[in-house]
Design a protein around this motif. Sequence first.
Motif, mmCIF file in Angstrom:
data_model
loop_
_atom_site.group_PDB
_atom_site.id
_atom_site.type_symbol
_atom_site.label_atom_id
_atom_site.label_comp_id
_atom_site.label_asym_id
_atom_site.label_seq_id
_atom_site.Cartn_x
_atom_site.Cartn_y
_atom_site.Cartn_z
ATOM 1 N N LEU A 323 83.199 -55.533 31.876
ATOM 2 C CA LEU A 323 84.199 -56.304 32.440
ATOM 3 C C LEU A 323 84.794 -55.081 33.736
ATOM 4 O O LEU A 323 85.375 -55.896 35.101
ATOM 5 N N GLY A 324 85.020 -53.895 33.200
ATOM 6 C CA GLY A 324 85.550 -52.439 34.220
ATOM 7 C C GLY A 324 84.884 -52.340 35.021
ATOM 8 O O GLY A 324 85.852 -52.255 36.688
ATOM 9 N N LEU A 325 83.672 -52.695 35.321
ATOM 10 C CA LEU A 325 83.015 -51.664 36.600
ATOM 11 C C LEU A 325 82.856 -53.163 37.222
ATOM 12 O O LEU A 325 82.751 -52.969 38.643
ATOM 13 N N MET A 326 83.105 -53.937 36.583
ATOM 14 C CA MET A 326 82.518 -55.013 38.024
ATOM 15 C C MET A 326 84.216 -55.335 38.753
ATOM 16 O O MET A 326 84.095 -55.874 40.140
ATOM 17 N N GLU A 327 85.678 -54.579 37.511
ATOM 18 C CA GLU A 327 86.477 -55.183 38.606
ATOM 19 C C GLU A 327 86.069 -53.411 39.935
ATOM 20 O O GLU A 327 87.352 -53.817 41.199
ATOM 21 N N LEU A 328 86.160 -52.619 39.500
ATOM 22 C CA LEU A 328 86.050 -51.476 40.197
ATOM 23 C C LEU A 328 85.375 -50.999 41.658
ATOM 24 O O LEU A 328 84.326 -51.854 41.674
ATOM 25 N N ASP A 329 85.750 -51.344 42.395
ATOM 26 C CA ASP A 329 85.158 -50.510 43.319
ATOM 27 C C ASP A 329 83.841 -49.200 43.549
ATOM 28 O O ASP A 329 84.146 -48.530 42.299
ATOM 29 N N PRO A 333 87.662 -43.709 40.733
ATOM 30 C CA PRO A 333 87.911 -42.630 40.119
ATOM 31 C C PRO A 333 87.100 -42.838 38.941
ATOM 32 O O PRO A 333 86.662 -42.107 37.919
ATOM 33 N N VAL A 334 87.669 -44.262 38.391
ATOM 34 C CA VAL A 334 87.387 -44.312 36.751
ATOM 35 C C VAL A 334 85.821 -45.116 36.710
ATOM 36 O O VAL A 334 85.608 -44.701 35.886
ATOM 37 N N LYS A 335 84.933 -45.242 37.864
ATOM 38 C CA LYS A 335 84.164 -46.210 37.512
ATOM 39 C C LYS A 335 82.910 -45.136 36.864
ATOM 40 O O LYS A 335 82.007 -45.805 35.554
ATOM 41 N N ASP A 336 82.651 -44.029 36.226
ATOM 42 C CA ASP A 336 81.915 -42.785 36.291
ATOM 43 C C ASP A 336 82.034 -42.527 34.324
ATOM 44 O O ASP A 336 81.546 -42.482 34.144
ATOM 45 N N PRO A 337 83.588 -42.635 34.638
ATOM 46 C CA PRO A 337 83.853 -42.720 32.651
ATOM 47 C C PRO A 337 83.301 -43.416 32.201
ATOM 48 O O PRO A 337 83.360 -43.515 30.925
ATOM 49 N N VAL A 339 81.245 -45.950 33.073
ATOM 50 C CA VAL A 339 79.450 -45.432 33.023
ATOM 51 C C VAL A 339 79.064 -44.596 32.000
ATOM 52 O O VAL A 339 78.305 -45.308 30.915
ATOM 53 N N SER A 340 79.467 -44.120 31.489
ATOM 54 C CA SER A 340 79.641 -43.302 30.652
ATOM 55 C C SER A 340 79.762 -43.905 29.097
ATOM 56 O O SER A 340 79.034 -43.356 28.480
ATOM 57 N N VAL A 341 80.858 -44.814 29.229
ATOM 58 C CA VAL A 341 81.071 -44.856 27.757
ATOM 59 C C VAL A 341 80.228 -45.873 27.724
ATOM 60 O O VAL A 341 79.672 -46.205 26.395
ATOM 61 N N LEU A 342 80.017 -46.964 28.845
ATOM 62 C CA LEU A 342 79.415 -48.001 28.634
ATOM 63 C C LEU A 342 77.677 -47.782 28.034
ATOM 64 O O LEU A 342 77.202 -48.469 27.028
ATOM 65 N N GLN A 343 77.094 -46.817 28.427
ATOM 66 C CA GLN A 343 75.870 -45.658 27.537
ATOM 67 C C GLN A 343 75.739 -45.315 26.648
ATOM 68 O O GLN A 343 75.294 -45.764 25.661
ATOM 69 N N ALA A 344 77.018 -44.395 26.237
ATOM 70 C CA ALA A 344 77.340 -44.277 24.667
ATOM 71 C C ALA A 344 77.508 -45.613 23.728
ATOM 72 O O ALA A 344 76.785 -45.625 22.572
ATOM 73 N N ALA A 345 77.909 -46.887 24.281
ATOM 74 C CA ALA A 345 78.027 -47.931 23.530
ATOM 75 C C ALA A 345 76.578 -48.358 23.062
ATOM 76 O O ALA A 345 76.384 -49.096 22.327
ATOM 77 N N ASN A 346 75.900 -48.242 23.654
ATOM 78 C CA ASN A 346 75.015 -49.309 23.934
ATOM 79 C C ASN A 346 73.568 -48.356 23.494
ATOM 80 O O ASN A 346 73.507 -48.770 22.204
ATOM 81 N N ARG A 347 73.529 -47.104 23.543
ATOM 82 C CA ARG A 347 72.586 -45.651 22.872
ATOM 83 C C ARG A 347 72.933 -45.800 21.030
ATOM 84 O O ARG A 347 72.730 -45.908 19.761
ATOM 85 N N GLY A 348 74.378 -46.473 20.822
ATOM 86 C CA GLY A 348 75.066 -46.752 19.483
ATOM 87 C C GLY A 348 74.469 -48.248 19.346
ATOM 88 O O GLY A 348 74.395 -48.158 18.035
ATOM 89 N N LYS A 349 74.636 -49.177 19.964
ATOM 90 C CA LYS A 349 74.273 -50.076 19.410
ATOM 91 C C LYS A 349 72.658 -50.116 19.103
ATOM 92 O O LYS A 349 72.398 -50.789 18.417
#
Length: 393
Positions: A323-329, A333-337, A339-349
């Motif tokens: 949801l955060g990525l959908m709202e960001l341009d 500057p917060v978009k890349d962090p 993305v890393s959070v989402l990748q780590a969460a998917n890997r944990g899943k």
Amino acid sequence: VRWINALGDTVYDESGSPMRMTGICIDTTERKRAEARLQESENRFRRVAESLPQLVWTCRPDGPCDYLSPQWVAFTGVPEGQQLGYGWLDQLHPDDRERTIAAWRETAARGERFSVEFRIRRYDGAYRLFRTLAVPVRDEAGTIVKWFGSNTDIQDIREAEALIRALADQERLRLAVEQASDAVVMIDLDGTMRYVNAAFESMSGIRRDQAGRHSYFELLGRDAALAGTIRDTLGAGRSWHGPVTRNVPGGKLVELEVTISPARDASGSVSGGLVTERDITRELALQRQFRQAQKMEALGTLAGGVSHDFNNILSAIIVNAELGLMELDPGHPVKDPLVSVLQAANRGKELVKQIITFSRHKAWERAPVEIAPIVREGLKFLEAALPKNCAIR
């Protein structure tokens, strides 16, 4: 020359005066010759009977004994007159009398060959085992006129047979002990080894021809307290059972289950001990593996329960990150962090999914997979565990 038996008598008149002599002469030559032959036969029988080592006897047709050889009298130490008739039964062992009397009566009634074994009391009170054989003697009409019998001492034969059987049993026992997989040792009270089987020789590395130079208590290592406990237990006539750890040739450490039982001599005194050793090294290793498997099973069950809760936490992170990525341009500057959070969460899943699959007690579903992603994922774990100066290609 013939034998004549003359019988005469005086004839008297009415006044009692002798008138004449009357008589009869009977030719008894044949009877005399028959009596002589019978006496000669009787003498021959006695000479033969008195020269034999057996105890010879004769009985009348109805059963009572009428002759006992000097060997019988000398063996029992009882005068012949006290043993004639049925007096000889008093010299039999009390446990054998009833059986012998029953056998003798049955045989005498049938007129068959008599054979039985019983014990006779010797002059010194000791009993010896005899085998009795008797045959009936019949006249021309087939009537039994005499029983001839002899008793043969078979005590030594029976003892020799028992010894042979004991030796045979001992040999079978020795072969069984030699072929046993458990080690067997015979020791004295001081621990000196008197016998070892092949299993002990292989297990300990001590040759059996050198076993007598060693004490079994030396094999217990430096555990002097254990050696003292075993020695005291054995001396008190009790058995000892417990585990023992021993170094064997090659530096290998083995776990043994040892049982030491007291061995007694003929008087009942403890003269040593019988040691049996069973190698339980592999058994204990399997027990440890089983316990470890139980721990892993418990850990898998616990991980399965925790994974579901952890998966719910990851789902919340993934949803909010998306949801955060959908709202960001695009250039935020917060978009890349995120993305890393989402990748780590998917890997944990994915990792949680693997843990849940591993913890399930059912057959896994098999399907073709791409091996490269699995290898790359495994390499990530390896790189974290390897030193920094190691590279994986």
